[in-house]
Design an enzyme around this catalytic site. Structure first.
Site, PDB file in Angstrom:
ATOM      1  N   PHE A 147      -2.340   9.668  -7.544  1.00  0.00           N
ATOM      2  CA  PHE A 147      -1.271   8.199  -8.057  1.00  0.00           C
ATOM      3  C   PHE A 147      -1.283   8.153  -9.866  1.00  0.00           C
ATOM      4  O   PHE A 147      -1.434   7.406 -10.743  1.00  0.00           O
ATOM      5  CB  PHE A 147      -2.345   6.612  -7.548  1.00  0.00           C
ATOM      6  CG  PHE A 147      -2.672   6.802  -6.531  1.00  0.00           C
ATOM      7  CD1 PHE A 147      -2.406   7.314  -5.155  1.00  0.00           C
ATOM      8  CD2 PHE A 147      -2.963   5.122  -6.082  1.00  0.00           C
ATOM      9  CE1 PHE A 147      -2.148   6.363  -4.119  1.00  0.00           C
ATOM     10  CE2 PHE A 147      -2.883   5.117  -5.165  1.00  0.00           C
ATOM     11  CZ  PHE A 147      -2.585   5.972  -4.493  1.00  0.00           C
TER      12      PHE A 147
ATOM     13  N   GLU B 214      -3.620   4.911   7.453  1.00  0.00           N
ATOM     14  CA  GLU B 214      -4.857   5.298   6.147  1.00  0.00           C
ATOM     15  C   GLU B 214      -6.273   4.680   7.416  1.00  0.00           C
ATOM     16  O   GLU B 214      -5.488   3.189   8.331  1.00  0.00           O
ATOM     17  CB  GLU B 214      -4.755   4.607   5.624  1.00  0.00           C
ATOM     18  CG  GLU B 214      -5.310   4.394   4.350  1.00  0.00           C
ATOM     19  CD  GLU B 214      -5.135   3.996   3.103  1.00  0.00           C
ATOM     20  OE1 GLU B 214      -5.486   3.849   1.789  1.00  0.00           O
ATOM     21  OE2 GLU B 214      -3.740   4.367   3.161  1.00  0.00           O
TER      22      GLU B 214
ATOM     23  N   LYS C  65      -4.896   9.463   6.139  1.00  0.00           N
ATOM     24  CA  LYS C  65      -5.302   9.025   4.723  1.00  0.00           C
ATOM     25  C   LYS C  65      -6.543   8.625   4.530  1.00  0.00           C
ATOM     26  O   LYS C  65      -7.212   7.907   5.222  1.00  0.00           O
ATOM     27  CB  LYS C  65      -4.308   8.189   4.191  1.00  0.00           C
ATOM     28  CG  LYS C  65      -3.360   8.575   3.923  1.00  0.00           C
ATOM     29  CD  LYS C  65      -1.572   7.553   3.256  1.00  0.00           C
ATOM     30  CE  LYS C  65      -1.870   7.182   1.698  1.00  0.00           C
ATOM     31  NZ  LYS C  65      -0.743   5.886   1.405  1.00  0.00           N
TER      32      LYS C  65
ATOM     33  N   THR D 239      -6.151   9.711  -0.394  1.00  0.00           N
ATOM     34  CA  THR D 239      -5.874   9.018  -1.148  1.00  0.00           C
ATOM     35  C   THR D 239      -5.965   8.310  -2.228  1.00  0.00           C
ATOM     36  O   THR D 239      -7.425   8.685  -2.513  1.00  0.00           O
ATOM     37  CB  THR D 239      -4.774   7.923  -0.500  1.00  0.00           C
ATOM     38  OG1 THR D 239      -3.935   7.696  -0.616  1.00  0.00           O
ATOM     39  CG2 THR D 239      -5.668   6.919   0.244  1.00  0.00           C
TER      40      THR D 239
ATOM     41  N   ASP E  95       7.845   5.764   0.675  1.00  0.00           N
ATOM     42  CA  ASP E  95       6.646   5.197   1.070  1.00  0.00           C
ATOM     43  C   ASP E  95       6.570   4.214   1.379  1.00  0.00           C
ATOM     44  O   ASP E  95       6.754   3.194   0.295  1.00  0.00           O
ATOM     45  CB  ASP E  95       5.657   5.227  -0.516  1.00  0.00           C
ATOM     46  CG  ASP E  95       4.879   4.804  -1.091  1.00  0.00           C
ATOM     47  OD1 ASP E  95       3.895   5.017   0.361  1.00  0.00           O
ATOM     48  OD2 ASP E  95       4.336   4.626  -1.860  1.00  0.00           O
TER      49      ASP E  95
END
Length: 313
Positions: free
Chosen positions: A171, A89, A125, A149, A16
């Protein structure tokens, strides 16, 4: 064997980070980025040339187009260091606009394809709003794979499964943060660690539901605060982990056992769940944690998108 190698036996490990020069040492399969990670990376001297090159070559284009080019530039550099996929994203400011999200995702994918990158190596994303999930459903039908996400609730996961998205990123750490803050002085860390961590419990419930009902969507735990949250999810399809925590796993030789398994999930008595737009919105409204963290996450990504644009001027 260290814990990182042990984890790789059960789970696909994903890095990440936007800091692609760090990737080789951990040998992840995939990598994920977001506006905050890219912002952090371009403020380091070794990555500033990517930003400067993008502005020099495309400074006459609209700012949103320049940003997409910068994100793809980072994505291509990351793909040169890993065997698998990169997640890029869509602008978080489009989180409530299905059509605009679809258009932006297609443009990002076209930029990758222009660089010779195959579609299978890119996940777009998108925030797990109702509108984002509908955009993902449309993109998946057109062969563009998505990573949903800012996912905090079972309802979001159910809607993503219904939309047949490729992958979701629940998350863990941010769920933990909310419950810890909410409990205040009453929080006892030892009672909420490892398997009892609220973020871990959330991912376990989603994983078991998907496996029990044959939902093909991949589950990738994200946003970890400590190694215990990671080891408690060994066996999850994928886990995306920041470099600092990857280093801690690599330095530990504590035993690690598989915590989640598809075969165990098949034995569970779990009802099938689906959501309409109305039932999804009601379930989100009932879940204060998910509602607050989704809104907060979108706001934070928007702030960082604006900061990134300011650096491009």
């Amino acid at each position: 064997m260290n814990q990182l190698d042990a984890l790789k036996q059960f789970t696909t490990v994903v890095a990440d980070t936007g800091d692609f020069k760090q990737l080789a040492q951990f040998q992840p399969q995939d990598a994920t980025t977001n506006p905050s990670l890219i912002l952090k990376a371009v403020q380091k001297p070794e990555y500033l040339p990517l930003l400067k090159d993008t502005v020099a070559a495309h400074g006459n284009e609209a700012m949103d187009a320049q940003i997409d080019r910068l994100l793809v530039r980072f994505g291509c550099e990351i793909l040169a260091s890993i065997p698998g996929r990169v997640s890029t994203e869509v602008d978080a400011r489009l989180s409530f606009d299905t059509a605009a999200t679809v258009a932006r995702a297609k443009r990002i994918m076209a930029l990758y394809e222009a660089q010779g990158v195959k579609r299978e190596r890119v996940l777009i994303k998108i925030a797990s709003t109702w509108e984002g999930i509908q955009a993902a459903a449309e993109l998946e039908r057109e062969g563009i794979r998505t990573n949903l996400t800012l996912l905090f609730s079972f309802a979001q996961a159910v809607a993503c499964g219904d939309a047949k998205v490729q992958l979701i990123s629940p998350f863990v750490g941010r769920i933990y943060d909310w419950y810890k803050k909410s409990a205040g002085a009453a929080w006892v860390e030892a009672d909420n660690a490892h398997a009892n961590d609220p973020g871990v419990k959330s991912v376990r419930a989603i994983y078991n539901h998907y496996k029990r009902h044959g939902i093909a969507t991949e589950v990738m735990g994200a946003s970890f605060r400590n190694v215990g949250q990671i080891t408690a999810l060994a066996g999850c399809d994928l886990l995306t982990i920041a470099p600092e925590l990857l280093a801690q796993l690599g330095a530990s030789t504590e035993p690690l056992t598989q915590a989640l398994s598809a075969s165990a999930a098949l034995q569970l008595d779990l009802p099938e769940v689906h959501h309409t737009e109305a039932s999804f919105r009601f379930a989100m409204n009932e879940d204060a944690m998910a509602t607050e963290k989704l809104a907060e996450g979108i706001r934070a990504f928007c702030v960082d998108a604006v900061k990134l644009e300011a650096l491009m001027h």
